[in-house]
Enzyme design. Structure first.
Site, PDB file in Angstrom:
ATOM      1  N   LYS A  62       0.836  -1.215   0.000  1.00 41.63           N
ATOM      2  CA  LYS A  62       0.000   0.000   0.000  1.00 41.63           C
ATOM      3  C   LYS A  62       0.864   1.256   0.000  1.00 41.63           C
ATOM      4  CE  LYS A  62      -1.337   1.574   4.050  1.00 41.63           C
ATOM      5  NZ  LYS A  62      -1.112   2.944   4.538  1.00 41.63           N
ATOM      6  N   ASN A  63       1.897   1.261   0.853  1.00 43.73           N
ATOM      7  CA  ASN A  63       2.688   2.485   1.001  1.00 43.73           C
ATOM      8  C   ASN A  63       3.659   2.737  -0.157  1.00 43.73           C
ATOM      9  OD1 ASN A  63       1.332   3.232   3.244  1.00 43.73           O
ATOM     10  ND2 ASN A  63       2.863   2.469   4.697  1.00 43.73           N
ATOM     11  N   ARG A  72       2.021  13.822  14.070  1.00 42.56           N
ATOM     12  CA  ARG A  72       2.291  13.774  12.630  1.00 42.56           C
ATOM     13  C   ARG A  72       2.400  15.163  11.985  1.00 42.56           C
ATOM     14  NH1 ARG A  72      -0.349   8.620   9.881  1.00 42.56           N
ATOM     15  NH2 ARG A  72       1.728   8.397   9.069  1.00 42.56           N
ATOM     16  N   PRO A  73       3.444  15.900  12.355  1.00 42.33           N
ATOM     17  CA  PRO A  73       3.632  17.233  11.779  1.00 42.33           C
ATOM     18  C   PRO A  73       4.070  17.169  10.313  1.00 42.33           C
ATOM     19  CG  PRO A  73       5.488  16.651  13.198  1.00 42.33           C
ATOM     20  CD  PRO A  73       4.515  15.508  13.257  1.00 42.33           C
ATOM     21  N   CYS A 108      -4.084   7.722   9.989  1.00 41.95           N
ATOM     22  CA  CYS A 108      -4.210   7.051  11.286  1.00 41.95           C
ATOM     23  C   CYS A 108      -3.921   8.020  12.420  1.00 41.95           C
ATOM     24  CB  CYS A 108      -3.218   5.892  11.370  1.00 41.95           C
ATOM     25  SG  CYS A 108      -3.622   4.556  10.265  1.00 41.95           S
ATOM     26  N   ASP A 132       6.426  19.677   9.168  1.00 47.16           N
ATOM     27  CA  ASP A 132       7.493  20.684   9.101  1.00 47.16           C
ATOM     28  C   ASP A 132       8.609  20.318   8.114  1.00 47.16           C
ATOM     29  OD1 ASP A 132       7.676  18.744  11.319  1.00 47.16           O
ATOM     30  OD2 ASP A 132       9.715  19.488  11.480  1.00 47.16           O
ATOM     31  N   ILE A 179       8.709   5.838  17.253  1.00 47.59           N
ATOM     32  CA  ILE A 179       8.358   6.727  16.129  1.00 47.59           C
ATOM     33  C   ILE A 179       7.133   7.595  16.437  1.00 47.59           C
ATOM     34  CG2 ILE A 179       7.921   6.827  13.607  1.00 47.59           C
ATOM     35  CD1 ILE A 179      10.496   5.316  14.033  1.00 47.59           C
ATOM     36  N   ARG A 208      -8.682   0.034   4.736  1.00 50.37           N
ATOM     37  CA  ARG A 208      -7.800   1.063   4.161  1.00 50.37           C
ATOM     38  C   ARG A 208      -6.512   0.444   3.628  1.00 50.37           C
ATOM     39  NH1 ARG A 208      -5.921   5.015   8.189  1.00 50.37           N
ATOM     40  NH2 ARG A 208      -4.597   5.426   6.422  1.00 50.37           N
ATOM     41  N   ASP A 237       4.996  -0.175  11.990  1.00 50.08           N
ATOM     42  CA  ASP A 237       3.719  -0.708  11.498  1.00 50.08           C
ATOM     43  C   ASP A 237       3.479  -2.159  11.942  1.00 50.08           C
ATOM     44  OD1 ASP A 237       3.311   1.717  10.317  1.00 50.08           O
ATOM     45  OD2 ASP A 237       3.904   1.082   8.305  1.00 50.08           O
TER      46      ASP A 237
HETATM   47  N1  EPU Z   1       7.909  13.727  11.328  1.00 44.04           N
HETATM   48  C1  EPU Z   1       8.178  15.027  11.714  1.00 44.04           C
HETATM   49  N2  EPU Z   1       7.952  16.016  10.816  1.00 44.04           N
HETATM   50  C2  EPU Z   1       7.464  15.783   9.576  1.00 44.04           C
HETATM   51  C3  EPU Z   1       7.206  14.457   9.181  1.00 44.04           C
HETATM   52  C4  EPU Z   1       7.438  13.433  10.088  1.00 44.04           C
HETATM   53  O1  EPU Z   1       8.591  15.269  12.835  1.00 44.04           O
HETATM   54  O2  EPU Z   1       7.290  16.748   8.822  1.00 44.04           O
HETATM   55  C5  EPU Z   1       8.125  12.632  12.289  1.00 44.04           C
HETATM   56  C6  EPU Z   1       6.812  11.931  12.654  1.00 44.04           C
HETATM   57  O3  EPU Z   1       6.129  12.594  13.690  1.00 44.04           O
HETATM   58  C7  EPU Z   1       7.303  10.574  13.067  1.00 44.04           C
HETATM   59  C8  EPU Z   1       8.502  10.335  12.152  1.00 44.04           C
HETATM   60  O4  EPU Z   1       8.903  11.629  11.671  1.00 44.04           O
HETATM   61  O5  EPU Z   1       7.753  10.606  14.389  1.00 44.04           O
HETATM   62  C9  EPU Z   1       8.238   9.416  11.008  1.00 44.04           C
HETATM   63  O6  EPU Z   1       7.168   9.871  10.259  1.00 44.04           O
HETATM   64  P1  EPU Z   1       7.157   9.673   8.677  1.00 44.04           P
HETATM   65  O7  EPU Z   1       7.099  11.003   8.023  1.00 44.04           O
HETATM   66  O8  EPU Z   1       8.236   8.738   8.274  1.00 44.04           O
HETATM   67  O9  EPU Z   1       5.833   8.931   8.496  1.00 44.04           O
HETATM   68  P2  EPU Z   1       5.030   8.969   7.190  1.00 44.04           P
HETATM   69  O10 EPU Z   1       5.927   9.122   6.020  1.00 44.04           O
HETATM   70  O11 EPU Z   1       3.893   9.902   7.332  1.00 44.04           O
HETATM   71  C10 EPU Z   1       5.069   6.428   6.543  1.00 44.04           C
HETATM   72  C11 EPU Z   1       4.015   5.401   6.391  1.00 44.04           C
HETATM   73  C12 EPU Z   1       3.512   4.977   7.754  1.00 44.04           C
HETATM   74  C13 EPU Z   1       4.688   4.424   8.549  1.00 44.04           C
HETATM   75  C14 EPU Z   1       5.809   5.484   8.618  1.00 44.04           C
HETATM   76  C15 EPU Z   1       7.051   4.979   9.302  1.00 44.04           C
HETATM   77  C16 EPU Z   1       3.004   6.071   4.300  1.00 44.04           C
HETATM   78  C17 EPU Z   1       1.818   6.603   3.620  1.00 44.04           C
HETATM   79  N3  EPU Z   1       2.916   5.962   5.619  1.00 44.04           N
HETATM   80  O12 EPU Z   1       4.433   7.509   7.200  1.00 44.04           O
HETATM   81  O13 EPU Z   1       2.568   3.959   7.546  1.00 44.04           O
HETATM   82  O14 EPU Z   1       4.269   4.107   9.854  1.00 44.04           O
HETATM   83  O15 EPU Z   1       6.150   5.920   7.302  1.00 44.04           O
HETATM   84  O16 EPU Z   1       7.541   3.879   8.656  1.00 44.04           O
HETATM   85  O17 EPU Z   1       3.982   5.725   3.680  1.00 44.04           O
HETATM   86  C18 EPU Z   1       0.668   2.671   7.959  1.00 44.04           C
HETATM   87  O18 EPU Z   1       0.801   2.181   6.827  1.00 44.04           O
HETATM   88  O19 EPU Z   1      -0.110   2.178   8.828  1.00 44.04           O
HETATM   89  C19 EPU Z   1       1.465   3.828   8.340  1.00 44.04           C
HETATM   90  C20 EPU Z   1       1.135   4.631   9.349  1.00 44.04           C
END
Ligand code: EPU
Length: 418
Positions: free
Chosen positions: A22-23, A122-123, A117, A125, A328, A399, A306
């Site tokens: 999915k991701n 989930r910022p 989720c 920045d 995380i 989802r 995950d």
């Molecule tokens: N973070 C920041 N600032 C940002 C973005 C992220 O501080 O601007 C922090 C987050 O708060 C977190 C860490 O960085 O502590 C990791 O977040 P990341 O940005 O990697 O998460 P993501 O890219 O939004 C993807 C997957 C998630 C998976 C994470 C970690 C997708 C669509 N989602 O999320 O998948 O948990 O990477 O591997 O690719 C799921 O499939 O259930 C899921 C939540």
């Protein structure tokens, strides 16, 4: 609202196939917007998040043909809208990656803070700071962010303060069509990121360092189209492996890449869970007694966040005391309150750490799925518990897991959707 009714206590048996990740698939639709040429996407899981992504793309002016199950053809000759539909984006965190093609092709994008989720703050920045480095201007009015660039994005150096999967993917995509060279440091190394870069390169992008923490991108003027075959879902693979171990069932998992889960296999070995594997398959051979092992979630190749929820259920069936340290997300252990009500011996130490003392006889119960991975954890817990459990709010499970009840029924699970 659909719900699952599960009668637990029976062993699973046979073979289960893994769907496309999915991701990875969600981001493939963003890549398809970078090119004016058609992009064919194969091995796409037929899940709710993909449907939402397609709805957003159509709203932006792309044409999408659902060729057959698992295959889509995206034509983004002309993008007619630069606003990512706020109602849908609030349901889908991955919608944030669409900011990259819109900025690269139209020079502007408007979007809300993305949803998904509820597992922590989930910022965004890193996206804002990264795009600023590439020369964009950011403003925020009411609930919407607007990012724009006067001419073209310009290559730059950027260090991610936190490793971010979607952050890395977005900046790589945006920099592919920027002027000059971009160097990104502290990038995510997840297989989904590596696969996205391989596809971009096959379309004419000039990116090196995929799968490492330093990625260099030489901007090109345009990208061609092509065919993107989605890699197997490593989280689904891991979830099925954990499900087999938790229910002490012998299960063969096919159409997967066991090499993407080395960290889980090492932990399985320590727990006494045997496995056999080959190219594209893995067989789980759990012993009667499983030994507890503590885990700490980490970025790839560490233990995936995950899989934290499903793995915690396995720990309730293992012997001894173990710590689960979720590094995380600060809200990703809340789901364990219901697990306690199912009879698990869980002690919350702080928002990031719990202790699980096993083994525990789980009791059937009615629960509410708070998010995708916790939903899978409840399915596993319900399969371990004797009697009838009910899982509500299964949109969250739909989802990310395609027709999960039909696939689990085929391996002997007593699960039905009502
Ligand atoms: N973070 C920041 N600032 C940002 C973005 C992220 O501080 O601007 C922090 C987050 O708060 C977190 C860490 O960085 O502590 C990791 O977040 P990341 O940005 O990697 O998460 P993501 O890219 O939004 C993807 C997957 C998630 C998976 C994470 C970690 C997708 C669509 N989602 O999320 O998948 O948990 O990477 O591997 O690719 C799921 O499939 O259930 C899921 C939540």
């Amino acid at each position: 609202m659909d719900r699952f009714i599960i009668n637990g206590g029976t062993k699973l048996v046979g073979t289960i196939e893994v769907k496309g990740a999915k991701n990875a698939a969600l981001k493939a639709f963003a890549v398809a917007l970078l090119s004016k040429e058609p992009v064919r996407i194969r091995n796409v899981p037929e899940v709710e998040d993909i449907k939402r992504m397609c709805e957003i793309l159509k709203n932006l002016g792309a044409e999408i043909e659902h060729v057959k199950d698992g295959e889509y053809l995206v034509k983004a000759v002309k993008l007619t809208n630069y606003i990512i539909n706020p109602d849908i984006a609030k349901k889908l965190r991955a919608s944030i990656v669409l900011t990259a093609p819109l900025l690269a092709r139209l020079g502007k994008v408007k979007f809300p803070h993305p949803g998904g989720c509820i597992i922590g703050e989930r910022p965004i920045d890193v996206f804002i700071d990264g795009y600023k480095k590439l020369g964009a201007i950011i403003s925020q009015k009411e609930d919407l962010y607007e990012i724009s660039v006067s001419n073209k994005l310009k290559g730059a150096k950027f260090i991610f303060p936190n490793i971010s999967v979607t952050g890395t993917e977005s900046l790589v995509m945006a920099a592919s069509l920027a002027e000059g060279e971009t160097i990104l440091k502290n990038c995510a190394c997840e297989p989904e990121v590596e696969s996205l870069i391989e596809f971009l390169n096959s379309c004419g992008a000039k990116i090196s360092g995929a799968g490492t923490h330093i990625i260099k991108i030489k901007g090109v003027k345009t990208l061609k189209g092509g065919t993107y075959t989605i890699i197997p879902d490593r989280i689904e693979t891991g979830s099925f492996a954990i499900m087999a171990a938790s229910t002490t069932s012998i299960l063969k998992i096919t159409k997967c890449n066991p090499g993407h889960l080395e960290c889980l296999w090492v932990i399985f070995e320590k727990m006494g869970i045997k496995l056999e594997y080959g190219k594209g398959w893995v067989k789980i051979l759990p012993p009667k007694k499983i030994v507890s092992v503590s885990i700490k979630t980490r970025e790839y190749p560490g233990f995936p966040t995950d899989l934290q929820a499903p793995f915690s259920v396995l720990l309730t069936q293992a012997e001894g005391l173990a710590m689960v340290h979720e590094t995380i997300y600060e809200g990703r252990l809340n789901w364990t309150d219901e697990l306690k009500r199912m009879g698990a011996n869980v002690l919350n130490l702080d928002p990031h750490r719990i202790q699980i003392n096993g083994p525990a006889k789980l009791r059937s119960r009615e629960v509410e799925s708070p998010d995708l991975r916790a939903g899978m954890a409840y399915i596993i817990a319900a399969l371990c518990a004797k009697g009838e459990s009910i899982i509500n709010n299964i949109y969250q499970i739909d989802r990310g897991y395609e027709k999960i009840e039909e696939r689990l029924q085929k391996i002997g699970a007593d699960i039905k959707r009502i």
